[in-house]
Enzyme design. Structure first.
Site, PDB file in Angstrom:
ATOM      1  N   LYS A 289      54.998  35.377  51.190  1.00  0.00           N
ATOM      2  CA  LYS A 289      56.007  36.313  51.714  1.00  0.00           C
ATOM      3  C   LYS A 289      55.984  36.431  53.239  1.00  0.00           C
ATOM      4  CE  LYS A 289      56.719  38.998  47.520  1.00  0.00           C
ATOM      5  NZ  LYS A 289      56.658  40.292  46.851  1.00  0.00           N
ATOM      6  N   ASP A 326      62.657  43.460  47.842  1.00  0.00           N
ATOM      7  CA  ASP A 326      61.655  44.411  47.320  1.00  0.00           C
ATOM      8  C   ASP A 326      61.843  45.763  48.015  1.00  0.00           C
ATOM      9  OD1 ASP A 326      60.404  42.608  45.674  1.00  0.00           O
ATOM     10  OD2 ASP A 326      58.804  42.119  47.099  1.00  0.00           O
ATOM     11  N   GLY A 358      47.587  50.991  47.744  1.00  0.00           N
ATOM     12  CA  GLY A 358      47.685  49.593  48.151  1.00  0.00           C
ATOM     13  C   GLY A 358      48.276  49.499  49.542  1.00  0.00           C
ATOM     14  N   ALA A 359      48.018  48.341  50.196  1.00  0.00           N
ATOM     15  CA  ALA A 359      48.541  48.154  51.552  1.00  0.00           C
ATOM     16  C   ALA A 359      49.039  46.723  51.747  1.00  0.00           C
ATOM     17  CB  ALA A 359      47.450  48.487  52.573  1.00  0.00           C
ATOM     18  N   THR A 383      40.975  48.172  50.897  1.00  0.00           N
ATOM     19  CA  THR A 383      40.490  47.727  52.205  1.00  0.00           C
ATOM     20  C   THR A 383      41.040  48.682  53.268  1.00  0.00           C
ATOM     21  OG1 THR A 383      40.445  45.462  51.414  1.00  0.00           O
ATOM     22  CG2 THR A 383      40.397  45.740  53.801  1.00  0.00           C
ATOM     23  N   MET A 421      47.661  45.158  35.715  1.00  0.00           N
ATOM     24  CA  MET A 421      48.501  44.002  35.403  1.00  0.00           C
ATOM     25  C   MET A 421      47.789  43.103  34.391  1.00  0.00           C
ATOM     26  SD  MET A 421      50.252  41.720  38.332  1.00  0.00           S
ATOM     27  CE  MET A 421      49.257  40.307  38.602  1.00  0.00           C
ATOM     28  N   THR A 444      54.587  49.711  40.180  1.00  0.00           N
ATOM     29  CA  THR A 444      55.360  48.495  40.506  1.00  0.00           C
ATOM     30  C   THR A 444      54.967  47.311  39.617  1.00  0.00           C
ATOM     31  OG1 THR A 444      53.848  47.746  42.240  1.00  0.00           O
ATOM     32  CG2 THR A 444      55.670  49.174  42.927  1.00  0.00           C
ATOM     33  N   TYR A 446      54.841  45.082  36.555  1.00  0.00           N
ATOM     34  CA  TYR A 446      55.818  44.996  35.463  1.00  0.00           C
ATOM     35  C   TYR A 446      55.368  44.110  34.296  1.00  0.00           C
ATOM     36  CZ  TYR A 446      57.261  40.548  37.506  1.00  0.00           C
ATOM     37  OH  TYR A 446      57.277  39.261  37.987  1.00  0.00           O
ATOM     38  N   GLY A 467      57.858  49.093  36.786  1.00  0.00           N
ATOM     39  CA  GLY A 467      58.030  47.899  37.621  1.00  0.00           C
ATOM     40  C   GLY A 467      59.216  47.054  37.176  1.00  0.00           C
TER      41      GLY A 467
HETATM   42  P1  NAP Z   1      49.254  42.042  47.925  1.00  0.00           P
HETATM   43  O1  NAP Z   1      50.008  41.824  49.182  1.00  0.00           O
HETATM   44  O2  NAP Z   1      48.206  41.064  47.525  1.00  0.00           O
HETATM   45  O3  NAP Z   1      48.603  43.508  47.998  1.00  0.00           O
HETATM   46  C1  NAP Z   1      47.828  44.021  46.952  1.00  0.00           C
HETATM   47  C2  NAP Z   1      47.202  45.339  47.350  1.00  0.00           C
HETATM   48  O4  NAP Z   1      46.470  45.819  46.221  1.00  0.00           O
HETATM   49  C3  NAP Z   1      46.201  45.233  48.492  1.00  0.00           C
HETATM   50  O5  NAP Z   1      46.154  46.441  49.188  1.00  0.00           O
HETATM   51  C4  NAP Z   1      44.903  44.987  47.729  1.00  0.00           C
HETATM   52  O6  NAP Z   1      43.759  45.368  48.418  1.00  0.00           O
HETATM   53  C5  NAP Z   1      45.074  45.925  46.570  1.00  0.00           C
HETATM   54  N1  NAP Z   1      44.240  45.564  45.434  1.00  0.00           N
HETATM   55  C6  NAP Z   1      44.146  44.357  44.847  1.00  0.00           C
HETATM   56  N2  NAP Z   1      43.277  44.428  43.810  1.00  0.00           N
HETATM   57  C7  NAP Z   1      42.806  45.706  43.781  1.00  0.00           C
HETATM   58  C8  NAP Z   1      41.886  46.382  42.948  1.00  0.00           C
HETATM   59  N3  NAP Z   1      41.280  45.771  41.932  1.00  0.00           N
HETATM   60  N4  NAP Z   1      41.644  47.687  43.198  1.00  0.00           N
HETATM   61  C9  NAP Z   1      42.258  48.326  44.222  1.00  0.00           C
HETATM   62  N5  NAP Z   1      43.143  47.726  45.042  1.00  0.00           N
HETATM   63  C10 NAP Z   1      43.422  46.428  44.817  1.00  0.00           C
HETATM   64  O7  NAP Z   1      50.238  42.105  46.685  1.00  0.00           O
HETATM   65  P2  NAP Z   1      51.741  42.719  46.668  1.00  0.00           P
HETATM   66  O8  NAP Z   1      52.725  41.641  46.952  1.00  0.00           O
HETATM   67  O9  NAP Z   1      51.775  43.949  47.474  1.00  0.00           O
HETATM   68  O10 NAP Z   1      51.879  43.063  45.119  1.00  0.00           O
HETATM   69  C11 NAP Z   1      51.105  44.087  44.543  1.00  0.00           C
HETATM   70  C12 NAP Z   1      51.607  44.377  43.155  1.00  0.00           C
HETATM   71  O11 NAP Z   1      52.918  44.880  43.227  1.00  0.00           O
HETATM   72  C13 NAP Z   1      51.733  43.101  42.311  1.00  0.00           C
HETATM   73  O12 NAP Z   1      50.586  42.920  41.563  1.00  0.00           O
HETATM   74  C14 NAP Z   1      52.941  43.330  41.455  1.00  0.00           C
HETATM   75  O13 NAP Z   1      52.531  43.748  40.177  1.00  0.00           O
HETATM   76  C15 NAP Z   1      53.669  44.449  42.137  1.00  0.00           C
HETATM   77  N6  NAP Z   1      55.003  43.999  42.593  1.00  0.00           N
HETATM   78  C16 NAP Z   1      56.045  44.303  41.795  1.00  0.00           C
HETATM   79  C17 NAP Z   1      57.310  43.942  42.155  1.00  0.00           C
HETATM   80  C18 NAP Z   1      58.444  44.287  41.245  1.00  0.00           C
HETATM   81  O14 NAP Z   1      59.550  43.813  41.471  1.00  0.00           O
HETATM   82  N7  NAP Z   1      58.217  45.107  40.251  1.00  0.00           N
HETATM   83  C19 NAP Z   1      57.552  43.261  43.355  1.00  0.00           C
HETATM   84  C20 NAP Z   1      56.457  42.974  44.174  1.00  0.00           C
HETATM   85  C21 NAP Z   1      55.193  43.351  43.775  1.00  0.00           C
HETATM   86  P3  NAP Z   1      42.884  44.303  49.257  1.00  0.00           P
HETATM   87  O15 NAP Z   1      43.559  44.190  50.579  1.00  0.00           O
HETATM   88  O16 NAP Z   1      41.547  44.933  49.303  1.00  0.00           O
HETATM   89  O17 NAP Z   1      42.893  43.026  48.486  1.00  0.00           O
END
Ligand code: NAP
Length: 520
Positions: A289, A326, A358-359, A383, A421, A444, A446, A467
């Site tokens: 992304k 998004d 999350g970040a 983090t 998930m 979020t 899904y 989601g």
């Molecule tokens: P990303 O950029 O990888 O960010 C993931 C975030 O979650 C980071 O802050 C990460 O922390 C944290 N995290 C990961 N594993 C964790 C754990 N076990 N415990 C606590 N925090 C954790 O991913 P993203 O693109 O934001 O996507 C995140 C989620 O959003 C996806 O898994 C997806 O299910 C959902 N999503 C849904 C849609 C939709 O259309 N419904 C669209 C986009 C995303 P660290 O920095 O420490 O790794």
């Protein structure tokens, strides 16, 4: 005129004659008009007399050696003897002969010859020379199946397919090569191969014939078919292809949406490799992304705000415009939900307190959108540096991950982590005690739609946004950008839920056609 008996060649490979018989019959019942019998799968000597009576459509015989991805365990002389027997048996209209042995087996009667080259490890540097030599052989169709190690390999094979002077099927195997199996049809390949039974591991990346019914509209692919796709890694389990292809079909678009598996760091090269197709638009997912935002020549303001794009639209000059659907989708999911509950349907964001978990990319989209609307956002992420960076950009509050349960007041909780998930469905990012009636919980995630968080929130009387709602909205926005047409979001939600349900994975064509007619 086409040389092919059908655009789909259904591959049957089983160890027992009984199972081969059963699959041949079932494949025909489900509409197969052209079947390849992979005789190398048989554990015992092939008995043509047992198979021939079941013949109801065109058959192709092949006996693959291990170096060609097959299971033939015996001597080469014996293999060639069985190939000759197959040719004279009268059961097969087609025979597949490897390029290195094809000249030793003579043409016989009306049996047509596929001369093939397989490479299970790479797309060799001298592929063009190999193809030139094959052109000089006595073939009705030339087949090139090579392993893609890199998106560039796809480009080379598609180029070969484009300038083919004889009927040719050229594609890359493996997950990286998957789109080329479909794109070769666009450039004139007479047919595409599909496994009757994907579980048998017939060839790497080979789609199942069922996938053409549920997901990929291969029968309508022609030179004018527009191509869209999903860039990411992994992509094989994405519901994007099923959702987009059904939606494009309902909008009567001559288009196909394919998954492009692109390893991290290779986005730019991959987009270049498919430049000549051209791919008119991409959805972009993990881990590309940020790279997609950087690659685009122009972008909507949300992309700059989030530093990430989930959509790339190709302009006529070959450059890309980036969008972040998004951002709009997550915001609309929340706004619509809050509006439905607000007095007079007006939401005063200045009195809405939101906790974002999350970040990453999703959190950035949610947090920026809500902050822009005036909501009070607090970020908590595993983090702390990432959380602090995002909070500093937005100028909002940040709390330590371990202190997330103490955030009050909180009207909206948004999970933007992958916690819960599939396959970790017994996890939730927040303790159940945090959940109370009146709190809006937006997960979020899904896959599945009903995560542990959603289930617990439901049992505690919270208001829910799943989601699936966001996923459908962001996809609908992409369809609009891809085609200029507005899809039916409710129908898309239905398609996605149906596809996600293991019991109804196979979308029913008839129901769909009836629905499409009703929509018009
Ligand atoms: P990303 O950029 O990888 O960010 C993931 C975030 O979650 C980071 O802050 C990460 O922390 C944290 N995290 C990961 N594993 C964790 C754990 N076990 N415990 C606590 N925090 C954790 O991913 P993203 O693109 O934001 O996507 C995140 C989620 O959003 C996806 O898994 C997806 O299910 C959902 N999503 C849904 C849609 C939709 O259309 N419904 C669209 C986009 C995303 P660290 O920095 O420490 O790794």
């Amino acid at each position: 005129m086409s040389v092919a008996p059908d655009r789909v060649c259904v591959v049957v490979g089983r160890t027992r004659h009984k199972m081969v018989q059963a699959e041949i019959q079932e494949a025909f019942k489900r509409g197969a008009a052209f079947i390849e019998l992979r005789l190398d799968f048989l554990a015992r000597a092939v008995d043509f007399k047992r198979l021939a009576p079941l013949k109801q459509c065109a058959w192709l015989a092949s006996i693959r050696r291990p170096q060609d991805g097959g299971r033939w365990p015996g001597k080469e002389d014996d293999r060639q003897m069985i190939l000759r027997q197959a040719i004279i048996s009268g059961a097969f209209e087609w025979i597949d002969l490897e390029t290195d042995v094809a000249n030793t087996i003579r043409r016989y009667g009306t049996v047509k010859r596929i001369i093939s080259y397989h490479n299970m490890t790479e797309t060799p540097a001298d592929l063009d020379q190999i193809y030139e030599r094959m052109l000089a052989q006595d073939a009705d169709v030339i087949k090139i199946a090579v392993m893609a190690q890199h998106p560039r390999d796809n480009e080379r094979v598609l180029e070969l397919q484009r300038r083919a002077t004889k009927p040719t099927i050229a594609f890359c195997m493996g997950e990286i090569g998957f789109p080329t199996r479909f794109l070769s049809l666009k450039y004139g390949a007479p047919w595409i191969y599909a496994a009757f039974n994907k579980e048998r591991g017939v060839a790497p990346g080979l789609p199942a014939v069922e996938d053409f019914k549920t997901t990929y509209p291969v029968r309508s692919i022609n030179a004018d078919t527009k191509v869209f796709g999903l860039l990411g890694d992994p992509v094989s389990h994405s519901f994007g292809p099923v959702l987009h292809n059904h939606t494009l079909g309902r909008l009567k678009q001559n288009a196909i949406y394919l998954p492009f598996r692109v390893p991290k760091g290779q986005l730019e090269e991959a987009v270049k490799a498919f430049e000549r197709v051209p791919v008119s638009g991409y959805s972009v997912t993990i881990p590309h992304k940020e790279a997609a935002a950087a690659l685009a020549k122009e972008a909507e303001p949300n992309v700059q705000l989030c530093g990430a794009a989930n959509t790339l639209i190709r302009r006529d000059d070959g450059t890309f415009f980036a969008a972040n659907t998004d951002f709009t989708a997550s915001f609309e999911s929340i706004v619509e939900h809050l509006k439905a509950r607000a007095e007079g349907g007006i939401v005063d964001f200045n009195s809405v307190f939101v906790l974002v978990l999350g970040a990453g990319g999703a959190a950035r989209a949610v947090a920026h959108g809500l902050h822009k609307a005036g909501a009070h956002v607090t970020i908590a992420a595993r983090t702390q540096e990432r959380a602090a960076k995002l909070a500093a950009e937005i100028e909002c509050k940040v709390v330590d991950w371990h202190a997330r349960h103490n955030v009050l007041p909180c009207e909206v909780l948004v999970n933007c982590t992958p916690v819960g998930m599939h396959p970790n469905t017994d996890e939730s990012p927040i303790h159940v005690s945090f959940l109370r009636p009146g709190l809006t919980v937006f997960d979020t995630v899904y896959t599945p739609e009903n995560t542990k968080l959603i289930n617990e929130a439901r049992s505690r009387g919270c208001d829910l946004i799943t989601g699936v709602d966001m996923f459908v909205r962001q996809a609908a926005e992409q369809v609009k950008l891809f085609t200029g047409q507005t899809p039916n979001v409710d129908k898309m939600r239905e398609i996605l839920r149906k596809a996600m349900s293991p019991l109804t994975r196979a979308l029913d064509d008839e129901t769909d056609d009836a629905d499409a007619a009703a929509d018009e």
